[in-house]
Design a protein around this motif. Structure first.
Motif, PDB file in Angstrom:
ATOM      1  N   ARG A 141      52.106  42.816  38.619  1.00 21.07           N
ATOM      2  CA  ARG A 141      52.269  42.806  40.292  1.00 21.07           C
ATOM      3  C   ARG A 141      50.986  43.599  40.893  1.00 21.07           C
ATOM      4  NH1 ARG A 141      55.258  46.241  43.751  1.00 21.07           N
ATOM      5  NH2 ARG A 141      56.073  45.011  45.776  1.00 21.07           N
ATOM      6  N   GLY A 142      50.455  44.519  40.331  1.00 21.01           N
ATOM      7  CA  GLY A 142      49.474  45.154  40.708  1.00 21.01           C
ATOM      8  C   GLY A 142      48.215  44.368  40.372  1.00 21.01           C
ATOM      9  N   GLN A 143      48.146  43.897  39.698  1.00 11.60           N
ATOM     10  CA  GLN A 143      47.128  42.972  39.548  1.00 11.60           C
ATOM     11  C   GLN A 143      46.865  41.848  40.415  1.00 11.60           C
ATOM     12  OE1 GLN A 143      46.828  41.441  35.171  1.00 11.60           O
ATOM     13  NE2 GLN A 143      47.319  43.691  34.325  1.00 11.60           N
ATOM     14  N   HIS A 144      47.923  41.128  40.707  1.00 10.65           N
ATOM     15  CA  HIS A 144      47.864  40.320  41.522  1.00 10.65           C
ATOM     16  C   HIS A 144      47.541  40.923  43.059  1.00 10.65           C
ATOM     17  CE1 HIS A 144      49.329  36.523  44.030  1.00 10.65           C
ATOM     18  NE2 HIS A 144      49.871  37.250  44.861  1.00 10.65           N
ATOM     19  N   TYR A 145      47.996  41.671  43.560  1.00 10.87           N
ATOM     20  CA  TYR A 145      47.822  42.743  44.564  1.00 10.87           C
ATOM     21  C   TYR A 145      46.257  42.940  44.696  1.00 10.87           C
ATOM     22  CZ  TYR A 145      47.563  45.894  48.465  1.00 10.87           C
ATOM     23  OH  TYR A 145      47.405  46.751  49.415  1.00 10.87           O
ATOM     24  N   THR A 146      45.885  43.594  43.798  1.00  7.46           N
ATOM     25  CA  THR A 146      44.358  43.787  43.708  1.00  7.46           C
ATOM     26  C   THR A 146      43.290  42.592  43.910  1.00  7.46           C
ATOM     27  OG1 THR A 146      44.380  44.027  41.288  1.00  7.46           O
ATOM     28  CG2 THR A 146      44.746  46.200  42.348  1.00  7.46           C
ATOM     29  N   ARG A 147      43.833  41.529  42.985  1.00  5.78           N
ATOM     30  CA  ARG A 147      43.258  40.305  43.195  1.00  5.78           C
ATOM     31  C   ARG A 147      43.075  39.948  44.782  1.00  5.78           C
ATOM     32  NH1 ARG A 147      41.159  37.352  39.761  1.00  5.78           N
ATOM     33  NH2 ARG A 147      40.533  35.199  40.102  1.00  5.78           N
ATOM     34  N   ARG A 148      44.137  39.811  45.265  1.00  4.36           N
ATOM     35  CA  ARG A 148      44.379  39.361  46.792  1.00  4.36           C
ATOM     36  C   ARG A 148      43.174  40.444  47.621  1.00  4.36           C
ATOM     37  NH1 ARG A 148      45.423  34.844  48.296  1.00  4.36           N
ATOM     38  NH2 ARG A 148      47.473  34.890  46.977  1.00  4.36           N
ATOM     39  N   VAL A 149      43.500  41.579  47.492  1.00  7.02           N
ATOM     40  CA  VAL A 149      42.762  42.802  48.132  1.00  7.02           C
ATOM     41  C   VAL A 149      41.047  42.369  47.912  1.00  7.02           C
ATOM     42  CG1 VAL A 149      41.979  45.023  48.564  1.00  7.02           C
ATOM     43  CG2 VAL A 149      44.461  44.517  48.371  1.00  7.02           C
ATOM     44  N   THR A 150      40.640  41.900  46.758  1.00  7.48           N
ATOM     45  CA  THR A 150      39.232  41.492  46.472  1.00  7.48           C
ATOM     46  C   THR A 150      39.147  40.441  47.525  1.00  7.48           C
ATOM     47  OG1 THR A 150      39.490  42.706  44.457  1.00  7.48           O
ATOM     48  CG2 THR A 150      37.575  40.957  44.559  1.00  7.48           C
ATOM     49  N   GLN A 151      40.064  39.368  47.441  1.00 10.61           N
ATOM     50  CA  GLN A 151      39.832  38.208  48.381  1.00 10.61           C
ATOM     51  C   GLN A 151      39.576  38.737  49.726  1.00 10.61           C
ATOM     52  OE1 GLN A 151      43.458  36.132  47.071  1.00 10.61           O
ATOM     53  NE2 GLN A 151      42.301  35.006  45.440  1.00 10.61           N
ATOM     54  N   VAL A 152      40.272  39.510  50.242  1.00  4.77           N
ATOM     55  CA  VAL A 152      40.400  39.892  51.714  1.00  4.77           C
ATOM     56  C   VAL A 152      38.760  40.616  52.043  1.00  4.77           C
ATOM     57  CG1 VAL A 152      41.262  41.641  53.096  1.00  4.77           C
ATOM     58  CG2 VAL A 152      42.639  40.221  51.917  1.00  4.77           C
ATOM     59  N   TRP A 153      38.359  41.573  50.634  1.00  3.56           N
ATOM     60  CA  TRP A 153      36.940  42.053  51.206  1.00  3.56           C
ATOM     61  C   TRP A 153      36.048  40.697  51.029  1.00  3.56           C
ATOM     62  CZ3 TRP A 153      35.297  46.213  52.840  1.00  3.56           C
ATOM     63  CH2 TRP A 153      36.145  47.276  53.005  1.00  3.56           C
ATOM     64  N   CYS A 154      36.053  39.938  50.169  1.00  2.31           N
ATOM     65  CA  CYS A 154      35.120  38.734  50.360  1.00  2.31           C
ATOM     66  C   CYS A 154      35.242  38.259  51.694  1.00  2.31           C
ATOM     67  CB  CYS A 154      35.370  37.754  49.256  1.00  2.31           C
ATOM     68  SG  CYS A 154      35.277  38.214  47.652  1.00  2.31           S
ATOM     69  N   LEU A 155      36.457  37.980  52.286  1.00  2.00           N
ATOM     70  CA  LEU A 155      36.258  37.271  53.785  1.00  2.00           C
ATOM     71  C   LEU A 155      35.596  38.687  54.442  1.00  2.00           C
ATOM     72  CD1 LEU A 155      39.931  36.019  53.831  1.00  2.00           C
ATOM     73  CD2 LEU A 155      37.678  34.783  53.443  1.00  2.00           C
ATOM     74  N   PHE A 156      36.012  39.807  54.514  1.00  2.00           N
ATOM     75  CA  PHE A 156      35.284  40.487  55.142  1.00  2.00           C
ATOM     76  C   PHE A 156      33.726  40.602  55.100  1.00  2.00           C
ATOM     77  CE2 PHE A 156      33.072  44.756  55.878  1.00  2.00           C
ATOM     78  CZ  PHE A 156      33.396  45.098  57.068  1.00  2.00           C
ATOM     79  N   PHE A 157      33.219  40.632  53.895  1.00  2.00           N
ATOM     80  CA  PHE A 157      31.797  40.509  53.788  1.00  2.00           C
ATOM     81  C   PHE A 157      30.993  39.109  54.465  1.00  2.00           C
ATOM     82  CE2 PHE A 157      32.587  43.276  50.116  1.00  2.00           C
ATOM     83  CZ  PHE A 157      32.282  44.488  50.685  1.00  2.00           C
ATOM     84  N   ILE A 158      31.962  37.965  54.363  1.00  2.00           N
ATOM     85  CA  ILE A 158      31.405  37.012  54.957  1.00  2.00           C
ATOM     86  C   ILE A 158      31.262  37.065  56.479  1.00  2.00           C
ATOM     87  CG2 ILE A 158      32.080  34.439  55.478  1.00  2.00           C
ATOM     88  CD1 ILE A 158      33.197  34.320  52.587  1.00  2.00           C
ATOM     89  N   GLY A 159      32.424  37.367  57.172  1.00  2.00           N
ATOM     90  CA  GLY A 159      32.338  37.749  58.341  1.00  2.00           C
ATOM     91  C   GLY A 159      31.358  38.798  58.845  1.00  2.00           C
ATOM     92  N   ASN A 160      31.159  39.978  58.379  1.00  2.00           N
ATOM     93  CA  ASN A 160      30.414  41.085  58.615  1.00  2.00           C
ATOM     94  C   ASN A 160      28.982  40.689  58.419  1.00  2.00           C
ATOM     95  OD1 ASN A 160      30.107  43.940  59.674  1.00  2.00           O
ATOM     96  ND2 ASN A 160      29.445  44.234  57.362  1.00  2.00           N
ATOM     97  N   GLY A 161      28.812  39.977  57.354  1.00  2.00           N
ATOM     98  CA  GLY A 161      27.484  39.659  57.078  1.00  2.00           C
ATOM     99  C   GLY A 161      27.110  38.458  58.036  1.00  2.00           C
ATOM    100  N   SER A 162      27.875  37.491  58.774  1.00  2.00           N
ATOM    101  CA  SER A 162      27.590  36.452  59.643  1.00  2.00           C
ATOM    102  C   SER A 162      27.354  37.354  61.073  1.00  2.00           C
ATOM    103  CB  SER A 162      28.714  35.499  59.774  1.00  2.00           C
ATOM    104  OG  SER A 162      28.981  34.938  58.673  1.00  2.00           O
ATOM    105  N   LEU A 163      28.022  38.089  61.302  1.00  2.00           N
ATOM    106  CA  LEU A 163      27.835  39.017  62.530  1.00  2.00           C
ATOM    107  C   LEU A 163      26.514  39.824  62.315  1.00  2.00           C
ATOM    108  CD1 LEU A 163      31.408  40.035  63.504  1.00  2.00           C
ATOM    109  CD2 LEU A 163      29.779  38.732  64.492  1.00  2.00           C
TER     110      LEU A 163
END
Length: 178
Positions: free
Chosen positions: A112-134
């Motif tokens: 369960r924790g592994q799934h959660y941390t994978r999802r958080v890593t994906q959220v950070w990827c989205l953050f870096f895409i958005g932040n890098g674009s801005l």
């Protein structure tokens, strides 16, 4: 201590560039940043840190050669791209970055924790895409003041907001654990 100083310089990079432009042309500022980048490159301990330092060196060298500000303004874009590569790469050749960090505190992380941390890593990827674009938008089309404000303050506020939000979500997620 030198690691802390390096992080402080990286975090204040947009402000240093903005303030430096009031006293020097881009080429002179780039020469100073080349020296700082070289020190960072020589003290880097990971492939990611080496890559980020190398990107900074290349951008500073381009600025020194051309005396144009744009390569210096692209540094935050390069850092977001590098972090995106590290985080996204860890999703394919794992464990994900956030899981590695979580295992420092909780070595026996369950599925369960592994799934959660994978999802958080994906959220950070989205953050870096958005932040890098801005960061790219501000580098290409905004004035230096707006660029420095976004990349030197707003981006960090957004990052802290994401960290704080994730912490709150994690507390609720843990409380709901069976």
């Amino acid at each position: 201590m030198s690691k802390l100083l390096g992080l402080a310089v990286m975090a204040s990079y947009p402000l240093l560039v903005y303030l430096g432009l009031a006293h020097a042309e881009p080429r002179a500022l780039a020469l100073l940043l080349l020296a700082l980048g070289l020190a960072r490159y020589l003290t880097a301990r990971s492939q990611a840190a080496l890559g980020m330092a190398l990107a900074g060196l290349v951008l500073a060298a381009l600025t020194a050669w051309s005396n144009q500000l744009l390569p210096l303004k692209l540094y935050p874009v390069a850092m977001n791209a590098a972090l995106l590569l590290v985080f996204a790469g860890s999703l394919f050749k794992g464990p994900p970055v956030v899981e590695r960090i979580a295992r420092l505190r909780e070595p026996e992380l369950d599925a369960r924790g592994q799934h959660y941390t994978r999802r958080v890593t994906q959220v950070w990827c989205l953050f870096f895409i958005g932040n890098g674009s801005l960061a790219l938008v501000t580098a290409l089309w905004a004035d230096e003041r707006t660029w420095a404000l976004y990349n030197g303050l707003i981006a960090y506020v957004l990052m802290a907001t994401l960290m704080g939000g994730e912490w709150l979500v994690r507390r609720r997620w843990r409380a709901a654990a069976p």
